[in-house]
Design a protein around this motif. Structure first.
Motif, short mmCIF file in Angstrom:
data_model
loop_
_atom_site.label_atom_id
_atom_site.label_comp_id
_atom_site.label_asym_id
_atom_site.label_seq_id
_atom_site.Cartn_x
_atom_site.Cartn_y
_atom_site.Cartn_z
N ASP A 35 1.94 1.27 -0.31
CA ASP A 35 1.29 0.40 -1.29
C ASP A 35 0.76 1.25 -2.43
OD1 ASP A 35 -1.80 0.91 -0.69
OD2 ASP A 35 -0.74 0.77 1.22
N SER A 36 0.29 0.62 -3.49
CA SER A 36 -0.14 1.35 -4.69
C SER A 36 -1.39 2.20 -4.47
CB SER A 36 -0.36 0.39 -5.85
OG SER A 36 -1.36 -0.55 -5.52
N ASP A 37 -2.18 1.88 -3.44
CA ASP A 37 -3.38 2.67 -3.14
C ASP A 37 -3.14 3.72 -2.07
OD1 ASP A 37 -4.97 1.18 -4.91
OD2 ASP A 37 -5.32 -0.35 -3.38
N CYS A 38 -1.96 3.73 -1.48
CA CYS A 38 -1.63 4.64 -0.37
C CYS A 38 -2.64 4.47 0.78
CB CYS A 38 -1.58 6.09 -0.83
SG CYS A 38 -0.33 6.42 -2.06
N SER A 39 -3.07 3.24 1.00
CA SER A 39 -4.08 2.99 2.03
C SER A 39 -3.50 2.53 3.36
CB SER A 39 -5.09 1.96 1.53
OG SER A 39 -4.44 0.74 1.22
N ASN A 40 -2.22 2.16 3.38
CA ASN A 40 -1.57 1.75 4.62
C ASN A 40 -0.67 2.86 5.12
OD1 ASN A 40 -2.49 -1.01 4.95
ND2 ASN A 40 -1.40 -1.38 3.04
N PRO A 41 -0.72 3.16 6.41
CA PRO A 41 0.13 4.23 6.94
C PRO A 41 1.61 3.84 6.91
CG PRO A 41 -1.14 3.23 8.70
CD PRO A 41 -1.60 2.60 7.44
N ILE A 42 2.44 4.82 6.62
CA ILE A 42 3.89 4.65 6.56
C ILE A 42 4.49 4.78 7.96
CG2 ILE A 42 6.03 5.62 5.67
CD1 ILE A 42 4.25 6.79 3.38
N TYR A 68 -1.17 10.04 11.41
CA TYR A 68 -0.85 8.85 10.63
C TYR A 68 -0.48 9.32 9.23
CZ TYR A 68 -2.44 5.71 14.25
OH TYR A 68 -2.56 5.02 15.43
N VAL A 69 0.74 9.06 8.81
CA VAL A 69 1.24 9.53 7.51
C VAL A 69 1.03 8.42 6.49
CG1 VAL A 69 3.25 10.35 6.24
CG2 VAL A 69 2.93 11.00 8.64
N TYR A 70 0.34 8.74 5.39
CA TYR A 70 0.03 7.78 4.34
C TYR A 70 0.86 8.00 3.07
CZ TYR A 70 -3.96 6.31 7.07
OH TYR A 70 -4.75 5.81 8.09
N ALA A 71 1.36 9.21 2.86
CA ALA A 71 2.12 9.49 1.65
C ALA A 71 3.09 10.64 1.90
CB ALA A 71 1.18 9.87 0.50
N MET A 72 4.20 10.56 1.18
CA MET A 72 5.20 11.64 1.20
C MET A 72 5.31 12.14 -0.24
SD MET A 72 8.10 9.79 3.45
CE MET A 72 7.92 9.54 5.20
N LEU A 73 4.99 13.40 -0.44
CA LEU A 73 5.06 13.94 -1.79
C LEU A 73 6.51 13.98 -2.24
CD1 LEU A 73 2.41 16.79 -1.69
CD2 LEU A 73 2.14 14.41 -2.33
N LYS A 74 6.72 13.56 -3.47
CA LYS A 74 8.08 13.44 -3.99
C LYS A 74 8.41 14.69 -4.80
CE LYS A 74 11.08 10.24 -6.24
NZ LYS A 74 11.24 9.03 -7.00
N GLU A 117 6.25 4.17 -5.55
CA GLU A 117 6.06 5.49 -6.15
C GLU A 117 4.74 5.50 -6.91
OE1 GLU A 117 9.48 7.78 -7.81
OE2 GLU A 117 8.33 7.57 -9.66
N VAL A 118 3.89 6.47 -6.61
CA VAL A 118 2.55 6.57 -7.18
C VAL A 118 2.37 7.95 -7.80
CG1 VAL A 118 0.08 6.45 -6.63
CG2 VAL A 118 1.69 5.00 -5.39
N GLN A 119 1.74 8.00 -8.95
CA GLN A 119 1.41 9.28 -9.58
C GLN A 119 0.30 9.96 -8.78
OE1 GLN A 119 4.07 9.73 -12.21
NE2 GLN A 119 2.33 10.96 -12.78
#
Length: 128
Positions: A35-42, A68-74, A117-119
């Motif tokens: 999600d846009s806040d990266c608040s839900n785990p992937i 718990y993974v929340y973001a993957m750096l691109k 995708e989030v900055q």
């Protein structure tokens, strides 16, 4: 009196050397989240090996721990993920979100697709 002088001197010398409270170099400009806040785990991952971080942007991981993974750096081949380590006993370890190499874990349970995708911001790589 001498104690307070030496203590003040020690603090003045060591504080600038500390990583706490300062901006660290960015690992990536973008990240993939659920999600846009990266608040839900992937996904939930399990540590394949121990990982001892090189600086305060990263979290220590012990073999067998759940993350718990929340973001993957691109970019850079998706080398780093951001998540929270969960210990075998709830409350045994203080929850802390940080980065870790994706190569030290294996995906065990997908939860949500990482399609947003989030900055990244300066707070993604700030050391507390």
């Amino acid at each position: 009196m001498y104690f307070s002088f030496y203590f003040s001197l020690l603090v003045c010398v060591l504080l600038p050397l500390s990583e706490a409270g300062r901006q660290m170099p960015k690992l990536s400009d973008k990240k993939l989240c659920a999600d846009s806040d990266c608040s839900n785990p992937i996904l939930i991952a399990r540590a394949l090996q121990d990982y001892y971080p090189g600086d305060c942007r990263f979290i220590p991981i012990r073999q067998g721990q759940l993350i718990y993974v929340y973001a993957m750096l691109k970019g850079r081949g998706n080398l780093y993920w951001a998540g929270s380590v969960q210990d075998s006993y709830y409350g045994q370890q203080e929850a802390r979100i940080g980065h870790f190499p994706s190569s030290v874990v294996e995906e065990t349970h997908p939860l949500m697709p990482a399609t947003t995708e989030v900055q990244t911001t300066k707070w993604d790589f700030y050391c507390y």
